[in-house]
Design a protein around this motif. Structure first.
Motif, short mmCIF file in Angstrom:
data_model
loop_
_atom_site.label_atom_id
_atom_site.label_comp_id
_atom_site.label_asym_id
_atom_site.label_seq_id
_atom_site.Cartn_x
_atom_site.Cartn_y
_atom_site.Cartn_z
N ARG A 68 0.82 -1.21 0.00
CA ARG A 68 0.00 0.00 0.00
C ARG A 68 0.86 1.27 0.00
O ARG A 68 0.32 2.38 -0.17
N LYS A 114 0.30 -6.23 2.64
CA LYS A 114 -0.08 -4.92 2.12
C LYS A 114 0.38 -3.77 3.02
O LYS A 114 0.52 -2.64 2.56
N GLU A 115 0.66 -4.08 4.31
CA GLU A 115 1.05 -3.00 5.22
C GLU A 115 2.36 -3.25 5.95
O GLU A 115 2.78 -2.41 6.74
N LEU A 185 -4.28 -0.53 -1.82
CA LEU A 185 -4.80 -1.72 -1.15
C LEU A 185 -5.49 -2.67 -2.12
O LEU A 185 -5.62 -3.86 -1.84
#
Length: 459
Positions: A68, A114-115, A185
């Motif tokens: 992201r 994603k993070e 995302l």
């Protein structure tokens, strides 16, 4: 451009050493399960959980960067970089890195989400100093040479192809895109063939230098470890690379935000010549910081978390329409997703979707019974404890907690939060989450003209 290795001769002052801060976050009984945190002056956090009864230790470094954080043209850079950090440093070749851990019977790997990104090694407790030195060297001294970027490109393209050959995996990426669109995302963690082919060594190197300074990192170790010793060894490794400074750098705070997911009634169909149709029917969920996540976890378990769950019973046991059917939740810093997956024969996809939609609607309007909720609480409590029975799971828990929440919660506290969930809370969250109009992602041998009928499942 200043590389990390070019600062290898930097020596921290005695003043820098004086400001390291150590806290006991969780006090275990007789030292067992005690979690401590030390923050070094360069902003590097080190958390450990002590478990003297085992003979192993898992050491990991968590980076506050995921897919992201990528621009559209950099999609896949975080995962690409994960691969490249294994390709060599000023002190070690790629073979040196792998053979050092292999030689002591350990295991080393990494994963990109994603993070966040995590690099870890699991070894015997006596070999922990080696694991610390190797993993820290990888994180602070990666060379990211052009030849390595070119060689690893083919490996990553094969990984993308492998994922695309597994529609049961690929459909979750399609669902994320259905719900979140062309946003960081909503894009795949691996990137695409086009974006991976376009990445250059210089762009990946700049991405590395931006996101891998000590303020973005959390070091985590669990098992038969001594906190002070781990801190000393990690500090020595980072100082050797010149990666710590004397400034009072502040660790990066956990992500926050107020992103909302408003997608409703959208259908994405990807035609593939597969034996099964793979579907994910879902809607917006909850952010990982939402206090209602405990109730959502109970709801998810009751709906599709086991063999006694509603979806398993209705779709598989009673009607034999699918082998695999389950529900799941995904929580990000500022939003979340709730999904139901099923794999079935293409000519039965509409029946399966109708049953799943009916069950979601029934749970939203009528809630769950007290018996279902009680059983789900027991199942979720048991799986939580059983999932923390090895040092790797413990390292993941404390490292992710530090990076994503900035706090630690004991297992007993987690179990208490699960046990405290009330039937009314589960019914409220069911009404809130499942009351949204769903969207749908489908991969299988279906034609575009069938999209109109698929639309019925989300109408």
């Amino acid at each position: 451009m200043t590389s990390r290795s070019s600062r290898a001769t930097a020596r921290p002052s005695s003043k820098a050493r004086a400001v390291a801060r150590t806290q006991t976050l969780l006090q275990g009984e007789n030292g067992i399960g005690t979690v401590r945190r030390t923050t070094l002056p360069g902003g590097l956090r080190i958390v450990t959980e002590t478990l003297p009864s085992v003979r192993s230790a898992t050491f990991g470094i968590w980076a506050h960067v995921g897919s992201r954080d990528e621009t559209p043209s950099l999609n896949g850079a975080t995962h690409y970089l994960e691969h490249l950090l294994f390709k060599g440093t000023k002190r070690r070749s790629a073979l040196d890195i792998s053979s050092a851990i292999d030689a002591v019977g350990g295991e080393m790997n990494a994963f990109t989400a994603k993070e966040y990104t995590c690099y870890y090694a699991r070894v015997l407790d006596t070999d922990l100093p080696l694991a610390i030195d190797v993993v820290c060297d990888m994180l602070t001294g990666s060379l990211i040479l052009q030849e390595d970027v070119d060689a690893e490109r083919g490996v990553i393209l094969e990984e993308i192809a492998m994922t695309e050959d597994d529609p049961g995996d690929c459909v979750h990426d399609l669902f994320a895109h259905t719900m979140l669109g062309d946003t960081p995302l909503g894009r795949p963690v691996l990137g695409t063939v086009d974006t991976v082919n376009a990445l250059t060594a210089d762009r990946v190197r700049r991405f590395y230098q931006k996101h891998y300074d000590p303020t973005h990192l959390v070091v985590a170790a669990a098992g038969n470890v001594d906190h002070a010793t781990v801190v000393r060894q990690v500090r020595r490794a980072f100082e050797k690379a010149g990666a710590l400074t004397v400034t009072d750098a502040v660790p990066l705070a956990p992500r926050d935000g107020h992103r909302s997911v408003r997608t409703a009634g959208k259908v994405e169909l990807l035609g593939r010549k597969t034996e099964q149709a793979h579907v994910v029917l879902g809607m917006p969920g909850l952010a990982r910081t939402d206090d209602r996540r405990w109730a959502l976890g109970v709801l998810n378990t009751a709906l599709g978390g086991g063999m006694s769950s509603r979806l398993f019973q209705e779709v598989r046991e009673k009607r034999g329409l699918a082998y695999s059917v389950y529900s799941y939740t995904t929580g990000f810093a500022d939003c979340g997703l709730f999904g139901v997956y099923a794999g079935c024969r293409p000519n039965q996809v509409h029946d399966v979707l109708k049953i799943c939609r009916d069950e979601l609607d029934r749970a939203a309007s009528d809630g769950l019974t007290d018996d279902e909720i009680g059983r789900a609480i027991g199942q979720l409590s048991g799986s939580t404890v059983l999932g923390l029975e090895d040092t790797g799971a413990l390292m993941n828990r404390i490292g992710k907690s530090e990076l994503c929440w900035g706090t630690q919660m004991s297992v007993d506290e987690m179990l208490a939060r699960i046990a405290a969930v009330t039937p009314d809370e589960v019914r409220d969250v069911a009404s809130e989450v499942l009351g949204h109009r769903p969207s749908l992602a489908v991969i299988g041998p279906l034609k575009d003209r069938q999209a109109d009928r698929l639309q019925e499942a989300v109408s």
